[in-house]
Design a protein around this motif. Structure first.
Motif, mmCIF file in Angstrom:
data_model
loop_
_atom_site.group_PDB
_atom_site.id
_atom_site.type_symbol
_atom_site.label_atom_id
_atom_site.label_comp_id
_atom_site.label_asym_id
_atom_site.label_seq_id
_atom_site.Cartn_x
_atom_site.Cartn_y
_atom_site.Cartn_z
ATOM 1 N N ILE A 70 36.138 31.059 36.074
ATOM 2 C CA ILE A 70 35.238 32.202 36.235
ATOM 3 C C ILE A 70 35.569 32.863 37.559
ATOM 4 N N ARG A 71 35.846 34.146 37.518
ATOM 5 C CA ARG A 71 36.125 34.896 38.742
ATOM 6 C C ARG A 71 35.090 35.999 38.900
ATOM 7 N N ILE A 72 34.550 36.120 40.096
ATOM 8 C CA ILE A 72 33.647 37.216 40.448
ATOM 9 C C ILE A 72 34.271 37.969 41.613
ATOM 10 N N GLY A 73 34.556 39.240 41.385
ATOM 11 C CA GLY A 73 35.240 40.013 42.424
ATOM 12 C C GLY A 73 36.595 39.438 42.764
ATOM 13 N N GLY A 74 37.262 38.815 41.783
ATOM 14 C CA GLY A 74 38.586 38.241 41.991
ATOM 15 C C GLY A 74 38.582 36.830 42.549
ATOM 16 N N GLU A 75 37.426 36.302 42.943
ATOM 17 C CA GLU A 75 37.345 34.969 43.535
ATOM 18 C C GLU A 75 36.964 33.942 42.477
ATOM 19 N N ASP A 76 37.709 32.850 42.427
ATOM 20 C CA ASP A 76 37.425 31.769 41.492
ATOM 21 C C ASP A 76 36.175 31.029 41.963
#
Length: 392
Positions: A70-76
């Protein structure tokens, strides 16, 4: 929002997300691949047990995925501290989920407090958010949840979800426990909030009409959260991917067009208004000069409180037995209001309980004009004459 620190939405990417529970042969969610665009509202719909709530809760890891990223704003975020993740992802559930022993202000300020915000900043944020969701801070900040109606509790729940200004807001059947009129108002407020805040909102609902109204995109799920169709409301209604989607959303009809049309599409008209505290005689003269026999009562902030016949307004003034009577503060709960982004369906519902043949239109809670039944019918007639929308 006026705060320079305001966070707009962040893209959410689910890659191969799977959830298996011990003792169950089939996965609850199997290999879900999904990208949710930044700043958009995506509605998860599907039959009970299809995995929509499980998928939602894996985004903030209230439920841990068995596999996938799951990535939010590109962060895992599958490798980060789950508690820290949840403090930066807003979460709203049915009924608001408020802590009963805390005041409204304490409920809203809970996450900012955990993030070590200063007391003054938290207090300012609480007042800002209460105003944003249509609750007077001076009236509601020190109340307890038991002193609020269901709709008010849900508003506070939304405010709490937004308290730390997260880029992502998750909502699990947020309006399912309130009456239809309150649900419509809460939906309208969410549309107005999103128009201003541009968060990434992921919302689970069992109501396809709610999904059509609120969603920029709709995700229709089969069992194990397998994607049946992920598309705009227009295409979900007009071009269902298969019989499963068509059966779930219902057959196309002219009434479905009203779920896609917004009040702003039809347009609003001007109408006489007055302000609480104005001289009744002056108001009556001004309204008659406009050729009308009713007036919309606003407060000092331009929010509508009533749509009243002149004869009723003057009778109320005469009953006061004073000279120079002023427009009183109405003590009713106004049911004939819709927001600019409300659906035409909602506007028609409001018109049904109005004795004025129309509904009051607001923009972020402030008066914007009125929409008339005749205007809606003329607009739909013109739309059909021009070919209209695909009827599915």
């Amino acid at each position: 929002m006026t705060d320079d620190r305001h966070n707009f939405g962040a893209e959410i990417e689910l890659s191969g997300i799977t959830k298996r529970y011990p003792g169950q042969r089939a996965a609850a969610v199997e290999g879900l691949d999904l990208t949710i665009p930044a700043g958009k509202t995506v509605m998860f719909v599907g039959p009970s047990g299809c995995g929509k709530t499980t998928s939602l809760k894996m985004i903030n890891r209230l439920i841990e995925p068995s596999e996938g990223v799951i990535r939010i704003g590109g962060e895992d975020v599958t490798t980060t501290n789950p508690t820290e993740l949840r403090r930066n992802v807003g979460y709203v559930i049915q009924g608001g989920g408020l802590l009963p022993h805390m005041t409204v202000a304490q409920n809203i300020g809970l996450v900012p407090g955990l993030l070590k915000w200063g007391k003054r900043r938290i207090a300012d944020r609480v007042d800002e958010l209460l105003d944003l969701v249509g609750l007077d801070p001076s009236t509601y900040r020190d109340r307890f949840p038991r002193e609020l109606s269901g709709g008010q509790q849900q508003r506070v729940g939304v405010a709490r979800g937004l308290a730390a200004d997260p880029p992502v807001l998750l909502m699990d059947e947020p309006f399912g426990a309130v009456d239809p009129i309150t649900r419509q108002r809460l939906q309208d407020e969410l549309l107005a909030l999103q128009d201003e805040l541009h968060k990434t909102i992921v919302c689970v609902t069992h109501d396809i009409d709610e999904a059509v109204k609120l969603g920029d995109r709709i995700l229709v799920l089969r069992e194990q959260a397998r994607i049946a169709q992920y598309d705009t409301p227009d295409r979900i209604l007009g071009s269902p991917a298969d019989d499963y989607v068509a059966d779930f959303v219902g057959s196309g009809s002219k009434l479905k067009q009203l779920s896609l049309l917004r009040v702003d599409d039809v347009g609003v008209e001007e109408f006489p208004t007055c302000t609480i505290g104005e001289d009744v005689a002056a108001v009556a003269q001004r309204v008659r000069d406009r050729g009308e026999d009713s007036v919309i009562v606003l407060d000092a902030r331009g929010r509508p409180h009533d749509w009243v016949w002149l004869r009723s307004l003057q009778a109320a003034a005469l009953s006061g037995g004073r000279s120079g009577d002023t427009v009183p503060v109405p003590d009713i709960d106004l049911e004939t209001t819709v927001e600019r982004r409300s659906t035409v369906n909602d506007a028609l519902d409001s018109m049904l309980v109005s004795s004025h043949g129309g509904a009051i239109v607001t923009d972020h809670g402030r008066y914007a004009g009125v929409i008339r039944y005749e205007s809606v019918t003329e607009y739909i007639r013109a739309l059909n004459a021009a070919g209209g929308r695909d009827d599915g």
